[in-house]
Write a protein that holds these residues in place. Structure first.
Motif, mmCIF file in Angstrom:
data_model
loop_
_atom_site.group_PDB
_atom_site.id
_atom_site.type_symbol
_atom_site.label_atom_id
_atom_site.label_comp_id
_atom_site.label_asym_id
_atom_site.label_seq_id
_atom_site.Cartn_x
_atom_site.Cartn_y
_atom_site.Cartn_z
ATOM 1 N N ASP A 274 0.837 -1.208 0.000
ATOM 2 C CA ASP A 274 0.000 0.000 0.000
ATOM 3 C C ASP A 274 0.867 1.252 0.000
ATOM 4 O OD1 ASP A 274 -2.251 -1.530 -0.033
ATOM 5 O OD2 ASP A 274 -2.712 -1.297 2.098
ATOM 6 N N GLU A 275 1.975 1.195 0.719
ATOM 7 C CA GLU A 275 2.906 2.330 0.750
ATOM 8 C C GLU A 275 3.655 2.450 -0.573
ATOM 9 O OE1 GLU A 275 6.428 4.084 3.698
ATOM 10 O OE2 GLU A 275 5.461 2.154 4.133
ATOM 11 N N LEU A 276 4.055 1.317 -1.119
ATOM 12 C CA LEU A 276 4.737 1.324 -2.420
ATOM 13 C C LEU A 276 3.814 1.812 -3.526
ATOM 14 C CD1 LEU A 276 6.676 -2.064 -2.272
ATOM 15 C CD2 LEU A 276 7.712 0.189 -2.569
ATOM 16 N N ALA A 277 2.528 1.511 -3.408
ATOM 17 C CA ALA A 277 1.570 1.878 -4.449
ATOM 18 C C ALA A 277 1.482 3.384 -4.634
ATOM 19 C CB ALA A 277 0.196 1.308 -4.117
ATOM 20 N N VAL A 278 1.755 4.137 -3.580
ATOM 21 C CA VAL A 278 1.758 5.599 -3.696
ATOM 22 C C VAL A 278 2.872 6.033 -4.644
ATOM 23 C CG1 VAL A 278 2.062 7.763 -2.430
ATOM 24 C CG2 VAL A 278 0.775 5.875 -1.394
ATOM 25 N N ARG A 279 4.032 5.409 -4.528
ATOM 26 C CA ARG A 279 5.146 5.723 -5.421
ATOM 27 C C ARG A 279 4.825 5.316 -6.861
ATOM 28 N NH1 ARG A 279 10.538 3.705 -2.130
ATOM 29 N NH2 ARG A 279 10.539 5.350 -0.530
ATOM 30 N N VAL A 280 4.219 4.169 -7.005
ATOM 31 C CA VAL A 280 3.844 3.711 -8.343
ATOM 32 C C VAL A 280 2.872 4.703 -8.983
ATOM 33 C CG1 VAL A 280 2.624 1.908 -9.625
ATOM 34 C CG2 VAL A 280 4.277 1.276 -7.848
ATOM 35 N N GLU A 281 1.904 5.177 -8.200
ATOM 36 C CA GLU A 281 0.934 6.132 -8.741
ATOM 37 C C GLU A 281 1.614 7.442 -9.141
ATOM 38 O OE1 GLU A 281 -2.579 7.237 -10.283
ATOM 39 O OE2 GLU A 281 -2.054 5.268 -9.472
ATOM 40 N N ASP A 282 2.604 7.866 -8.377
ATOM 41 C CA ASP A 282 3.360 9.066 -8.750
ATOM 42 C C ASP A 282 4.032 8.884 -10.113
ATOM 43 O OD1 ASP A 282 2.650 10.386 -6.448
ATOM 44 O OD2 ASP A 282 4.513 9.921 -5.384
ATOM 45 N N LEU A 283 4.578 7.703 -10.358
ATOM 46 C CA LEU A 283 5.225 7.429 -11.644
ATOM 47 C C LEU A 283 4.202 7.371 -12.771
ATOM 48 C CD1 LEU A 283 7.844 4.763 -10.491
ATOM 49 C CD2 LEU A 283 8.304 7.120 -11.177
ATOM 50 N N VAL A 284 3.017 6.845 -12.486
ATOM 51 C CA VAL A 284 1.952 6.802 -13.493
ATOM 52 C C VAL A 284 1.536 8.226 -13.877
ATOM 53 C CG1 VAL A 284 -0.466 6.175 -13.880
ATOM 54 C CG2 VAL A 284 1.105 4.521 -12.858
ATOM 55 N N ARG A 340 13.811 3.816 -25.924
ATOM 56 C CA ARG A 340 13.004 3.636 -24.724
ATOM 57 C C ARG A 340 13.538 4.554 -23.633
ATOM 58 N NH1 ARG A 340 13.943 -1.844 -22.015
ATOM 59 N NH2 ARG A 340 15.597 -0.610 -21.069
ATOM 60 N N CYS A 341 12.618 5.254 -22.967
ATOM 61 C CA CYS A 341 12.994 6.205 -21.929
ATOM 62 C C CYS A 341 12.201 5.894 -20.660
ATOM 63 C CB CYS A 341 12.715 7.640 -22.365
ATOM 64 S SG CYS A 341 13.433 8.095 -23.962
ATOM 65 N N THR A 342 12.902 5.602 -19.576
ATOM 66 C CA THR A 342 12.255 5.293 -18.311
ATOM 67 C C THR A 342 11.648 6.555 -17.698
ATOM 68 O OG1 THR A 342 13.945 3.602 -17.930
ATOM 69 C CG2 THR A 342 12.602 4.238 -16.041
ATOM 70 N N ILE A 343 10.462 6.413 -17.128
ATOM 71 C CA ILE A 343 9.886 7.486 -16.327
ATOM 72 C C ILE A 343 10.596 7.474 -14.977
ATOM 73 C CG2 ILE A 343 7.790 8.397 -15.263
ATOM 74 C CD1 ILE A 343 7.855 8.538 -18.345
ATOM 75 N N ALA A 344 11.255 8.576 -14.663
ATOM 76 C CA ALA A 344 12.127 8.608 -13.498
ATOM 77 C C ALA A 344 11.805 9.814 -12.615
ATOM 78 C CB ALA A 344 13.584 8.626 -13.962
ATOM 79 N N GLU A 345 12.845 10.428 -12.037
ATOM 80 C CA GLU A 345 12.644 11.622 -11.228
ATOM 81 C C GLU A 345 12.011 12.727 -12.081
ATOM 82 O OE1 GLU A 345 15.509 10.083 -11.810
ATOM 83 O OE2 GLU A 345 16.625 9.687 -9.944
ATOM 84 N N VAL A 346 11.272 13.618 -11.437
ATOM 85 C CA VAL A 346 10.637 14.717 -12.169
ATOM 86 C C VAL A 346 11.672 15.490 -12.969
ATOM 87 C CG1 VAL A 346 9.396 16.910 -11.909
ATOM 88 C CG2 VAL A 346 8.732 14.929 -10.532
ATOM 89 N N ASP A 350 11.693 16.110 -16.934
ATOM 90 C CA ASP A 350 11.761 17.452 -17.520
ATOM 91 C C ASP A 350 12.887 17.538 -18.540
ATOM 92 O OD1 ASP A 350 9.637 18.341 -16.003
ATOM 93 O OD2 ASP A 350 10.897 19.284 -14.464
ATOM 94 N N ARG A 351 14.016 16.934 -18.209
ATOM 95 C CA ARG A 351 15.161 16.957 -19.130
ATOM 96 C C ARG A 351 14.814 16.227 -20.426
ATOM 97 N NH1 ARG A 351 20.566 16.607 -17.597
ATOM 98 N NH2 ARG A 351 19.910 17.787 -15.770
ATOM 99 N N LEU A 352 14.114 15.087 -20.310
ATOM 100 C CA LEU A 352 13.711 14.343 -21.498
ATOM 101 C C LEU A 352 12.817 15.198 -22.388
ATOM 102 C CD1 LEU A 352 13.387 11.795 -23.236
ATOM 103 C CD2 LEU A 352 11.546 11.079 -21.680
ATOM 104 N N ILE A 353 11.848 15.885 -21.797
ATOM 105 C CA ILE A 353 10.954 16.736 -22.568
ATOM 106 C C ILE A 353 11.735 17.835 -23.282
ATOM 107 C CG2 ILE A 353 9.062 18.399 -22.360
ATOM 108 C CD1 ILE A 353 8.024 16.644 -20.003
#
Length: 362
Positions: A274-284, A340-346, A350-353
């Motif tokens: 449940d705690e990990l799911a918060v991080r997963v949702e942030d990445l989504v 392929r580009c991993t979704i990572a830190e914000v 931003d750098r990818l964009i």
């Protein structure tokens, strides 16, 4: 032994036909830049503090062999997903279990059908087993062409691999499409549903692999603790399979292959999901933001349900990767296909964009 005499040792001819696995490059040091590695689909978050404490405690016992049967972790997985202990097998990541599947299912000359481009390890693992890889091109929207995959099955086919979401392109296999596909697959052909990125999926059309597994004796579901759970460095994955197949997978496993650190960390991670799911949702959420920004720039980005996005650059894949690296961003190019580009830190996203915008505006 000299180098020349070593060359005379007879190795398998199959090695000459198998590509080497290409891992994501680490982020280099760049003066004036914070560099980011978004080439390996790693979770940017470290393990939870509760999981780290379990790892630290387990580290004091590394002089002892782990439980070879992985009973405690298999029990935790079985309880988490509502299956029986006997229906769970483990390995060194889902890719390790895939190797076990090839060992239990394929003899030299057999065929393994899978989409392409898909997970880079597929042709390597299939080739090492002595089987023949039958690669079926993706559709124009970077999805599995299940009709063509069904048509590619012959009397020699032993295994079919279905990667959903597909690595490296991102789309899922929908429930109706998978149902139709399985109806066309002979019952003696093993169908492996590789769900390494399933926790990142939000598309309601996606197939429920566990429900499919329950109604099809020839289906195996592969999952991993490497991605959403953030345990890539500990190498632990699992298969949910019907008992005869799961038993065979355990026979084929490397003895003591899953370390005690990995077992304990995976159990703790399941308990803290449940705690990990918060991080997963942030990445989504970040995935949606990045895809929207790239499409607004004019990029034809497939609908990813994983923790990465795909840029179908074709012959420009390597050039884009070089430009990104100059800006402190390491991506994963596939020559002639895309990046392929991993979704990572914000900040990395931003750098990818920014890099993508500059590349299109050249």
């Amino acid at each position: 032994m000299t180098e020349d005499s070593a060359r005379s040792v007879r190795l398998r001819e199959a090695l000459n036909l198998i590509p080497s696995y290409v891992p994501g490059k680490p982020a280099p040091q760049r003066e004036g830049f914070t560099t980011y590695k978004i080439s390996s689909n790693e979770n940017p978050y470290p393990p939870l503090p509760s999981v780290l404490s379990v790892i630290a405690e387990a580290a004091s016992q590394v002089n002892r062999y782990p439980d070879m049967s992985v009973t405690a972790l298999r029990t935790a997985i079985a309880e988490h997903f509502g299956v029986r202990l006997e229906e769970v097998a483990t390995g060194t990541g889902s890719v390790g279990i895939l190797g076990q599947i090839m060992q239990i299912a394929c003899d030299p000359g057999d065929e393994v059908v899978f989409a392409w481009r898909s997970f880079e390890a597929y042709p390597i693992i299939v080739g090492l087993s002595g089987a023949t890889a039958v690669q079926v091109p993706l559709t124009a929207d970077a999805s599995h062409d299940l009709l063509a995959m069904a048509a590619a099955i012959t009397e020699r086919t032993k295994v079919v691999l279905v990667c959903t979401p597909n690595n490296p392109t991102g789309p899922i296999v929908t429930a109706p499409d998978l149902d139709s596909f399985l109806a066309a697959v002979p019952s003696d052909v093993l169908v492996v549903i590789d769900e390494a990125y399933v926790e990142f999926g939000r598309d309601p059309r996606a197939a429920d692999a566990l429900a499919v597994w329950r109604s099809h004796p020839n289906v195996v579901v592969l999952r991993t603790f490497s991605k959403a759970y953030g345990l890539a460095g500990l190498r632990v994955g699992y298969a949910i399979a019907h008992e005869p197949i799961a038993d065979a997978l355990r026979k084929a496993a490397v003895p003591f292959g899953v370390s005690d650190l990995a077992q304990q960390a995976a159990i703790a991670s399941l308990s803290a999901y449940d705690e990990l799911a918060v991080r997963v949702e942030d990445l989504v959420i970040e995935r949606s933001r990045v895809i929207k920004a790239l499409r607004e720039q004019g990029w034809d980005v497939p609908d990813s349900q994983a923790n990465f996005i795909w840029l179908p650059l074709g012959d420009d894949a390597l050039a884009f990767a070089e430009v990104a690296a100059e800006q402190g961003l390491v991506v994963r190019p596939f020559a002639g296909d895309g990046v392929r580009c991993t979704i990572a830190e914000v900040e990395a996203n931003d750098r990818l964009i920014e890099v993508a915008a500059a590349y299109r505006g050249r």
